[in-house]
Scaffold this motif. Structure first.
Motif, short mmCIF file in Angstrom:
data_model
loop_
_atom_site.label_atom_id
_atom_site.label_comp_id
_atom_site.label_asym_id
_atom_site.label_seq_id
_atom_site.Cartn_x
_atom_site.Cartn_y
_atom_site.Cartn_z
N GLN A 22 8.13 2.93 12.03
CA GLN A 22 9.19 2.06 10.23
C GLN A 22 8.49 2.32 9.68
N GLU A 23 7.57 1.86 9.47
CA GLU A 23 6.79 1.72 7.60
C GLU A 23 7.24 3.25 7.22
N ILE A 24 7.48 4.70 7.87
CA ILE A 24 7.41 5.95 7.25
C ILE A 24 8.81 5.61 6.77
N LEU A 25 10.23 5.96 7.67
CA LEU A 25 11.33 5.28 7.99
C LEU A 25 11.60 4.61 6.66
N ALA A 26 11.28 3.43 6.75
CA ALA A 26 11.27 2.75 5.67
C ALA A 26 11.56 2.96 4.39
N THR A 27 10.81 4.12 4.22
CA THR A 27 9.68 3.85 3.23
C THR A 27 10.04 4.15 1.69
N LEU A 28 10.15 3.15 0.65
CA LEU A 28 10.73 3.14 -0.23
C LEU A 28 10.68 4.52 -1.56
N ASP A 29 9.48 5.15 -1.17
CA ASP A 29 9.09 6.38 -2.41
C ASP A 29 8.46 7.17 -1.29
N LEU A 30 9.25 8.24 -0.81
CA LEU A 30 8.85 9.33 -0.06
C LEU A 30 7.51 10.51 -0.68
N ALA A 31 7.62 10.10 -2.00
CA ALA A 31 6.39 10.87 -2.64
C ALA A 31 5.21 9.91 -2.31
N GLN A 32 4.74 8.53 -3.03
CA GLN A 32 3.71 8.07 -2.23
C GLN A 32 2.32 8.07 -1.17
N PRO A 33 1.01 8.72 -2.41
CA PRO A 33 -0.31 9.46 -1.46
C PRO A 33 0.12 8.22 0.05
N THR A 34 0.60 7.65 0.46
CA THR A 34 -0.47 6.98 1.69
C THR A 34 0.57 6.43 2.52
N LEU A 35 1.90 7.65 2.08
CA LEU A 35 2.98 7.19 3.25
C LEU A 35 2.60 7.66 5.08
N PHE A 36 1.76 8.59 5.27
CA PHE A 36 1.37 8.58 6.45
C PHE A 36 -0.04 7.89 6.76
N GLU A 37 -0.54 7.59 5.96
CA GLU A 37 -1.52 6.59 6.46
C GLU A 37 -2.38 6.50 7.82
N ASN A 38 -0.99 4.89 8.41
CA ASN A 38 -1.08 4.53 9.45
C ASN A 38 -1.43 5.43 10.32
N ALA A 39 -0.38 6.40 10.44
CA ALA A 39 -0.13 6.99 11.45
C ALA A 39 -1.43 8.20 11.59
N LEU A 40 -1.69 8.42 10.96
CA LEU A 40 -2.36 9.58 11.18
C LEU A 40 -4.03 8.80 11.87
N ASN A 41 -4.55 7.71 10.84
CA ASN A 41 -4.86 6.78 12.00
C ASN A 41 -4.80 6.86 13.49
N GLU A 42 -3.89 6.41 13.54
CA GLU A 42 -3.58 6.41 15.38
C GLU A 42 -3.61 7.56 15.93
#
Length: 460
Positions: free
Chosen positions: A369-389
C-alpha cells in the motif's frame, strides 16, 4: 439507384464493405503479430485489456454502420436487424463511445503518473464504465423515445445532441493530452497520442458531415449512396489509424516486427538506456565468493547475481531476485531525470507489486500500500521497505540452499579456472592494450550476445 439507396446493395456499398473488412484484418494483424512473431509476453493489467477492448469497439463500430445503414441487401427483416440494436446500442456505447473511452482512460493514466507522479486514484475497470455512462444513458433515452425512423435515421431534433456527444469525448481526449505537453517522454506516448487525435479529428470531421447529411436528407437517393459510402470509409480509416498510433505499454509500442528492434528493447532497463544493465562482460577480473559475506554485498557482484537468479528461477522463486535487480537498475537513474525514474518505477509496480502481476512478490500488505499510494513515483526510497522484506526472505530461504547447490559449485569452478587463466596470461606477458583487445575476438565484450539465461556465467 433509388432502390438500392433505400434497400442497400449498391456497388459502392460493396466497395466500402470490402475496404472495411481489409481495415479490420490489418487492425487485428497489428494487435496479434507482436505476440506471435516477437513473442511479446502478454501482460495481465490494463495495458493489455484496454487495447483488446479498443479492437472490439472498433469492430463493433464498423459492423454497426454496415447493419444500420443497409449496406448489404437482405431479403427479409429479422429481430437481429433492429435499428435500435445497431444504431443506438452497438454504434454508440459499444462502438465509438467505448473506443474513445479507452483512449481517455489511457490519457488519464499518463496524466496521473507523469504529471501528478502517483498511480491513478481509480482502477481502469472502474473508471471505464463511469466514462462510458453518458453513452449508455443516451442510448437508453433514444430507445425509450423511439427517436429513429424506419430508415434507422435519427429524427432532426436528435441529430445535434448526438453529434455534440461525439465531439465532447474528442474534446476530453484533447484536454488530457494537452496537460501532458510539457513532459519530456522517453518514448512516443504523447506524440503518438497527438497524431491519433489529428487522424481521428480529421476523420470524425468528415464523418460528422456525412452523418448529418445522411440523417437529414434521406429523401435524396444519390446523396444517401455517397454519404453512406463516406461514413463507412472514414470509419474504417478512423479505427485503423486510431489503433495504429497506440499509446499502450512502452515496450510493445517500441517493438516493431524488426528482430533488431526486439533485441534492443527486450527489457525495460535496456529500453531506458540504463548503464551496466546486469550484463556480464568478458575479460573482467575474477573475485572469490565468500559465503560469509552479507547477501546484499554479494548481490553487487554481477556474476554472483546471475548465478543466484538462475538458482532462484529453478526453484520457482525468482521473483524476489528479479525485483532486487530491477530496483538496483532504478537506483542508477539520476534523481534529476524523474521521467525515466517514473517509467522504471511504473514497470516494477506493474510487474511485481500489483495484485495478479506476472511476477508478484511476497511482501506485506503495508509495504504494498505504501508503494501504490505514493505521492511521488520518482522518490528514491519508493521500494526500500519492500526490498528489505525480500532481502530477509532471501537470506532465510534461498541463500541457505544456494550454497549447497550445483549453481554455486559451478560458479566456484569457473572462478578458479578464470583465476588460473588470468595468472597464466600475466606470466606469458599478454598485452591487453586497447589495440590488441579490439582484434582479439574472445576479449571483445560485444562479440557475442549475453542474456540473463546464459549459463556461461562469469564472476566480477
Amino acid at each position: 439507384m433509388a432502390s438500392c439507396a433505400l434497400e442497400g446493395g449498391c456497388p459502392s456499398d460493396y466497395v466500402a464493405v470490402s475496404i472495411s473488412i481489409l481495415c479490420i484484418f490489418l487492425l487485428l494483424a497489428k494487435w496479434i503479430l507482436p505476440y506471435i512473431i516477437l513473442k511479446v509476453p502478454r501482460s495481465k493489467g490494463s495495458s493489455f485489456w484496454l487495447v483488446a477492448i479498443q479492437v472490439i469497439a472498433s469492430f463493433n463500430l464498423v459492423l454497426s454502420i454496415v447493419m444500420a445503414l443497409n449496406f448489404l441487401k437482405f431479403k427479409s427483416r429479422h429481430w437481429w436487424r433492429s435499428c435500435y440494436l445497431w444504431a443506438a446500442w452497438v454504434e454508440g456505447p459499444l462502438g465509438f463511445g467505448l473506443l474513445l473511452s479507452c483512449r481517455i482512460v489511457q490519457a488519464f493514466q499518463l496524466y496521473n503518473i507523469f504529471v501528478k507522479r502517483h498511480m491513478p486514484p481509480m482502477r481502469s475497470h472502474i473508471l471505464l464504465p463511469l466514462i462510458l455512462l453518458p453513452w449508455l444513458v443516451g442510448s437508453a433515452v433514444i430507445h425509450m423515445k423511439k427517436s429513429l425512423n424506419y430508415h434507422c435515421h435519427l429524427r432532426i431534433q436528435w441529430v445535434i445532441p448526438v453529434t455534440c456527444l461525439h465531439a465532447l469525448y474528442v474534446a476530453a481526449l484533447v484536454g488530457f493530452t494537452r496537460a501532458l505537453h510539457h513532459i519530456e517522454f522517453r518514448f512516443r506516448e504523447v506524440k503518438d497520442l497527438w497524431r491519433g487525435i489529428l487522424v481521428s479529428t480529421s476523420a470524425i470531421g468528415m464523418w460528422v458531415i456525412a452523418y448529418v447529411l445522411n440523417e437529414i436528407h434521406d429523401d435524396i437517393a444519390g446523396l444517401q449512396v455517397v454519404t453512406r459510402f463516406m461514413l463507412l470509409f472514414m470509419t474504417s480509416i478512423l479505427v485503423l489509424g486510431f489503433f495504429s498510433l497506440s499509446i499502450s505499454q512502452p515496450l510493445v509500442s517500441l517493438m516493431s516486427l524488426s528482430k533488431k528492434d526486439h533485441q534492443k528493447c527486450d527489457t525495460m532497463g535496456r529500453a531506458l538506456g540504463i548503464p551496466d544493465n546486469g550484463l556480464v562482460l568478458q575479460g573482467e577480473k575474477s573475485q572469490v565468493i565468500d559465503p560469509n559475506e552479507p547477501l546484499d554485498k554479494l548481490l553487487q557482484n554481477r556474476r554472483f547475481l546471475q548465478s543466484f537468479m538462475e538458482f532462484a528461477d529453478s526453484c520457482l522463486a525468482g521473483e524476489s531476485v528479479h525485483f532486487y535487480d530491477e530496483v538496483q537498475q532504478l537506483g542508477k537513474i539520476p534523481l534529476h531525470d524523474p521521467t525515466r525514474r517514473i517509467y522504471m518505477a511504473r514497470h516494477i509496480i506493474d510487474t511485481y507489486v500489483v495484485a495478479g502481476a506476472t511476477m508478484e512478490v511476497n511482501i506485506s500488505h503495508r509495504s504494498k500500500q505504501e508503494i501504490l499510494a505514493t505521492l511521488d513515483l520518482a522518490q528514491p526510497t519508493l521500494f526500500e521497505n519492500a526490498l528489505n522484506e525480500l532481502m530477509l526472505l532471501m537470506k532465510m530461504n534461498l541463500a541457505k540452499d544456494y550454497w549447497l547447490s550445483t549453481y554455486f559449485m559451478k560458479l566456484k569452478e569457473e572462478a578458479t579456472m578464470r583465476t588460473a587463466s588470468h595468472e597464466s596470461e600475466q606470466v606469458n606477458g599478454w598485452n591487453f592494450s586497447p589495440r590488441l583487445s579490439s582484434v582479439h575476438c574472445p576479449d571483445d565484450p560485444f562479440h557475442e550476445e549475453h542474456s540473463p539465461n546464459n549459463h556461461d556465467l562469469e564472476m566480477k
